[in-house]
Design a protein around this motif. Structure first.
Motif, PDB file in Angstrom:
ATOM      1  N   TRP A   1       0.804  -1.209   0.000  1.00  9.63           N
ATOM      2  CA  TRP A   1       0.000   0.000   0.000  1.00  9.63           C
ATOM      3  C   TRP A   1       0.843   1.267   0.000  1.00  9.63           C
ATOM      4  O   TRP A   1       0.470   2.277  -0.599  1.00  9.63           O
ATOM      5  CB  TRP A   1      -0.958   0.001   1.189  1.00  9.63           C
TER       6      TRP A   1
ATOM      7  N   ARG B   1      -0.384   3.724  -3.057  1.00 11.53           N
ATOM      8  CA  ARG B   1      -1.091   4.997  -2.889  1.00 11.53           C
ATOM      9  C   ARG B   1      -0.459   6.129  -3.696  1.00 11.53           C
ATOM     10  O   ARG B   1      -1.160   6.807  -4.463  1.00 11.53           O
ATOM     11  CB  ARG B   1      -1.166   5.355  -1.401  1.00 11.53           C
TER      12      ARG B   1
ATOM     13  N   TYR C   1      -8.006  -3.860   1.643  1.00  9.54           N
ATOM     14  CA  TYR C   1      -7.611  -2.585   1.044  1.00  9.54           C
ATOM     15  C   TYR C   1      -8.811  -1.677   0.746  1.00  9.54           C
ATOM     16  O   TYR C   1      -8.641  -0.500   0.439  1.00  9.54           O
ATOM     17  CB  TYR C   1      -6.860  -2.815  -0.278  1.00  9.54           C
TER      18      TYR C   1
ATOM     19  N   ALA D   1      -9.138   1.804   2.524  1.00 11.35           N
ATOM     20  CA  ALA D   1      -8.095   2.748   2.109  1.00 11.35           C
ATOM     21  C   ALA D   1      -8.336   3.240   0.687  1.00 11.35           C
ATOM     22  O   ALA D   1      -8.113   4.423   0.381  1.00 11.35           O
ATOM     23  CB  ALA D   1      -6.721   2.080   2.206  1.00 11.35           C
TER      24      ALA D   1
ATOM     25  N   ASP E   1     -11.101   5.861   0.813  1.00 12.68           N
ATOM     26  CA  ASP E   1     -10.596   7.142   1.315  1.00 12.68           C
ATOM     27  C   ASP E   1      -9.780   7.869   0.244  1.00 12.68           C
ATOM     28  O   ASP E   1      -9.845   9.108   0.132  1.00 12.68           O
ATOM     29  CB  ASP E   1      -9.723   6.917   2.559  1.00 12.68           C
ATOM     30  N   THR E   2      -9.018   7.108  -0.549  1.00 12.75           N
ATOM     31  CA  THR E   2      -8.248   7.709  -1.642  1.00 12.75           C
ATOM     32  C   THR E   2      -9.168   8.306  -2.690  1.00 12.75           C
ATOM     33  O   THR E   2      -8.939   9.420  -3.186  1.00 12.75           O
ATOM     34  CB  THR E   2      -7.335   6.650  -2.295  1.00 12.75           C
TER      35      THR E   2
END
Length: 461
Positions: A88, A92, A120, A123, A126-127
């Motif tokens: 990750w 990201r 994942y 996350a 949120d991205t």
């Protein structure tokens, strides 16, 4: 074995092979290339020997030194660096870099690879939210789609938010696409947080308003008002003041008042002007509002302005032509309301057969600017602005045709038809076709030929 892992096994081109080929073609040594790329020569050597992973910053420098466009090697980077060792901390920044370069296929490739491990998902969501807030909507949409697909059997708020964001991103001038997006999203509203539901209902009602689906607008506006009143009672009217766990985007009272505004617009479209005026009285009364912030006061003034303008408007639409001078004087200093008001003035003039040439001349500059900008939204959403533009052209062409100004009227009518076709607005297309057939006998051969071409476009779509 997943598709992407299988793809990696049969994909023979690598970053190493591209770099080796470049060095052979140019005759550069590793040391010279290291100077050009500002990447350590030992690192370059280790990359070629396949015993060192490549950092993204190093890849960008290598790509630039090879004279390739930014991101050219990202597809290979996914295959080599992420297939066998997902991480990750490297995923990201790569996603953000792909978003900057609009490398949507790479984003989808990486995200689908990451979906092999559902841990994942939070996350990734949120991205996507971060990219959405940055205005990188295409990149965010790719991630939202993948997250929604992974959670399609869940009844989670995250799934509902994905669909809300996808709905918002999909909104544009294509009315057919807007309708599909609205219908797809509508079933997810109840899964959203209570505060997000208010914004979702408002956005959906605005969309159906632009589509002229007035029954849906009325239903959604009523539901938004009902939910907002419940929240308002909980927040302000209990014996003890309660703090909301999440704040709405706008002051809470505005959702109640906006529901009245939307329902008055529905009554307007139905020709029920008495009921429309009743709703005007509801959103003009701010005596019950508890919020006392600068934003709240600004919004209250906005509703009072709408109430004043719409009082003139609905009286005019009831045939009280005597209010026209006051109405015109009222909108004259309110630039954003001039075109919406002119549409209704033209509609009233066409219905009650009175002359508004002087008013059209008074606002000639604004009309010319509007024609240049077409559906530039300003304070309105794109889809509402696009619908408004076709409506304006149709009413203005009808006004000219009824007064035997045939050349101006037919030209505007064909312009309206062309724009309605462009945005897939079926309601406006039908209105234009009916009006043209009524006045076909005054159209020139060239105008009839243009009409034939436009109608053939409708049939092909």
């Amino acid at each position: 074995m997943s598709y992407w892992r299988l793809f990696a096994l049969i994909h023979t081109t690598t970053i190493r092979s591209e770099l080796e080929s470049y060095l052979r073609r140019t005759g550069l040594t590793i040391n010279r290339f290291a100077e050009n790329s500002e990447v350590n020569s030992g690192t370059i050597s280790a990359i070629i020997k396949r015993n060192r992973p490549i950092a993204m910053q190093q890849l960008d420098r290598i790509t630039s030194a090879m004279g390739l466009p930014e991101g050219s090697l990202y597809e290979l980077y996914v295959d080599e660096c992420f297939i066998h060792s997902p991480n990750w901390r490297r995923f990201r920044p790569f996603l953000y870099r792909c978003a900057e370069l609009d490398k949507l296929e790479c984003i989808e490739k990486v995200v689908r690879l990451m979906m092999d491990n559902l841990s994942y998902v939070p996350a990734l969501f949120d991205t996507a939210e971060d990219l959405y807030q940055q205005g990188k909507h295409k990149a965010a949409a790719v991630i939202y789609e993948c997250v929604a697909e992974s959670e399609k059997y869940q009844h989670s708020e995250r799934l509902a938010l994905c669909h809300y964001r996808l709905f918002s991103i999909a909104m544009g001038q294509d009315q057919e696409q807007n309708l599909r997006a609205a219908a797809k999203f509508e079933g997810f509203i109840e899964r959203l947080d209570e505060m997000d539901q208010l914004d979702a209902l408002k956005d959906l009602a605005n969309t159906y308003s632009s589509l002229r689906h007035w029954r849906k607008v009325d239903e959604l506006a009523e539901e938004m008002g009902r939910k907002a009143k419940i929240q308002y009672t909980y927040r302000y009217e209990k014996a003890k003041r309660h703090e909301l766990h999440k704040q709405p985007k706008l002051p809470l009272f505005s959702y109640i008042s906006y529901s009245y505004l939307l329902r008055s617009a529905v009554c307007d479209e139905r020709g029920d002007y008495e009921e429309a005026l009743r709703y005007v009285s509801l959103y003009s009364d701010m005596s019950w509002v508890k919020e006392d912030t600068e934003e709240a006061r600004r919004i209250m003034e906005q509703f009072k302005m709408w109430a004043a303008a719409n009082t003139y408007l609905y009286r005019l639409m009831m045939g009280h032509v005597e209010v026209l001078p006051e109405y015109v004087a009222y909108i004259e200093s309110r630039e954003s309301e001039i075109i919406p008001a002119l549409i209704k003035i033209l509609q009233a003039a066409n219905r009650f057969d009175f002359n508004v040439d002087g008013i059209l001349h008074k606002f000639e500059q604004q009309i010319s600017l509007y024609a240049v900008n077409k559906a530039d939204s300003g304070t309105y959403t794109h889809q509402v602005a696009a619908d408004r533009y076709t409506h304006f052209l149709t009413e203005l062409s009808s006004y000219f045709l009824d007064r035997q100004r045939h050349e101006e009227g037919v030209k505007l009518l064909l312009d309206s038809l062309a724009f309605a076709i462009e945005i897939h607005n079926e309601d406006s297309i039908l209105k234009c076709v009916r009006l043209f057939e009524l006045f076909r006998h005054v159209a020139s051969n060239e105008e009839q030929h243009r009409y034939k071409i436009l109608i053939s476009e409708v049939q092909m779509k």
